[in-house]
Design a protein around this motif. Sequence first.
Motif, PDB file in Angstrom:
ATOM      1  N   GLU A 397       0.825  -1.200   0.000  1.00 17.63           N
ATOM      2  CA  GLU A 397       0.000   0.000   0.000  1.00 17.63           C
ATOM      3  C   GLU A 397       0.858   1.248   0.000  1.00 17.63           C
ATOM      4  N   VAL A 398       0.511   2.201  -0.883  1.00 13.95           N
ATOM      5  CA  VAL A 398       1.112   3.537  -0.863  1.00 13.95           C
ATOM      6  C   VAL A 398       0.333   4.345   0.170  1.00 13.95           C
ATOM      7  N   PRO A 399       0.989   4.899   1.176  1.00 11.46           N
ATOM      8  CA  PRO A 399       0.268   5.509   2.299  1.00 11.46           C
ATOM      9  C   PRO A 399      -0.717   6.602   1.895  1.00 11.46           C
ATOM     10  N   LYS A 400      -0.333   7.455   0.946  1.00 14.90           N
ATOM     11  CA  LYS A 400      -1.195   8.566   0.582  1.00 14.90           C
ATOM     12  C   LYS A 400      -1.990   8.258  -0.682  1.00 14.90           C
ATOM     13  N   VAL A 401      -3.264   8.631  -0.653  1.00 14.97           N
ATOM     14  CA  VAL A 401      -4.109   8.436  -1.829  1.00 14.97           C
ATOM     15  C   VAL A 401      -3.603   9.271  -2.990  1.00 14.97           C
ATOM     16  N   VAL A 402      -3.242  10.517  -2.709  1.00 16.43           N
ATOM     17  CA  VAL A 402      -2.601  11.375  -3.710  1.00 16.43           C
ATOM     18  C   VAL A 402      -1.391  12.014  -3.070  1.00 16.43           C
ATOM     19  N   GLY A 403      -0.405  12.405  -3.874  1.00 16.82           N
ATOM     20  CA  GLY A 403       0.801  13.027  -3.349  1.00 16.82           C
ATOM     21  C   GLY A 403       1.998  12.678  -4.197  1.00 16.82           C
ATOM     22  N   THR A 404       3.123  13.268  -3.867  1.00 13.03           N
ATOM     23  CA  THR A 404       4.317  13.120  -4.702  1.00 13.03           C
ATOM     24  C   THR A 404       5.320  12.114  -4.145  1.00 13.03           C
TER      25      THR A 404
END
Length: 489
Positions: A397-404
């Motif tokens: 899982e990528v922790p942030k739904v949106v972000g860089t």
Amino acid sequence: MQSSKPPLFQSGIPSFDVILGGGIPERQALIVTGTPGCGKTVLCSQVAFQAAARGIPVVVATVTSEPHDKLMGALSSFDFFQPDVLGEKLFVISAYSALKRGPKEARDLLLQTVRERGAALLFIDGLRSIRDLWQDESRLREFLYELGIGLAAINCVGMFTTEYPLEKLMSLPEATTVDGIVSLSIQAQGSRRVRRVEVVKLRGREHLHGEHVMAINKTGVEFVPRLESTPLDFKDEPPTLKRKGFGLPELDALMQGGLPELSTTMLAGSMGIGKTLLATHFVADGARQGEPGLFVSFFDSPAMLMARAQRVGLDVSALHGGGMLTLHHVPPIEIEADVLVQEILRKVDALGVKRLVLDGLTDLELSILDPARRRTFLASLAMRLRMRGVTSVFTREVPKVVGTELDFSDAPVAILGENLLLLRYVELHGQMHRILSVLKMRDSKYASDLREFQINDSGVKVLAPLRSAAGLLTGQARPIGTSVGGSGE
């Protein structure tokens, strides 16, 4: 030319023999040390009972005035305890009176009993009690030295317990007098306490170094060697040219037909974006082609996984029921990575698995309690799967739904990323879109197009390349045209 390695006495605990390098060298004496409650007596008693059950005579010597039935009563709850061997192949004696008289009397009693019984194993429970009784290091050194010589002369293995932490024992004469030292410990790990075993010394025998997982249960003592410490039968072979697809034509086309055979792939993405569904497609496609699959989930039970797949038109119940697809749920309990991976590899071997999904790589990573081990552990896991002919997919899982923030290079899981597929949500014109991209495929051709994909009741649909926005991988797109996404072709 004959080998110079001494013959081995099998402990009867296969995992213990692995750590010892095959077993206890014959005619040697070992100390098993550790603080009270760490399992010393249980381990040595299990070795004694297992030997007696194989018809090997054993002498167990207690060194306190406590009655023998108290020790036997404490051991009777374990599966290895067999009362029928008592007095037949396993003989319990008290050396307390002889010890009070002196080292020579105690040594003579023990060696005479071993000779009379034809014993191949002598277990003395409690060297520290002898030290406390004599209050004389020179007497204890003499006793152990001459006892060791006597046991070697009659081809008998000695196992002695003592209640010292390893650091304390190494400063005492006992450490230099015996042939081997096995340290048991109970260590604090956050709110948990974990058991560990380490073979510190074993004369004339190569063994597994470092600490390994130890557990005590109804069967007795069990060990799980550190994954990265056990030998690999490595074969240096070139990669195959075969591909393993997802059964989704548009996605497979991006990868020239699918993932490279025997590779490891990290499928990274935001929460709820479809990682589990794509991974299920991967093992299901293999199962339909006669390749047994194993899906390991930290989140969903088999019934839940099948129901979710069914809702989007992917029926895996027949594959599961027919034995071509095995769904294994790891419940949310405290478990160590070595134990978990040992079970997974056993299933891989037993089922002839060719495709593996581990849904929840972060959970596996966190179960490796020592952060310094994580990179080598995961590298060893990837190599062992490859050697077994398995093509594997790990979701993360990528922790942030949106972000860089998309840099995986410093994460221990990066070692698994021979291939990297990224799934992200994109916000544009007030709406959320799903996109995917093949960011990396080692030594393989692939299309690096960004694709929007959709999940609905009819399944997963990968659309045409995205050409109308920039910054899509950050999740914060900037429009450069009038539309987002493409229609399926």
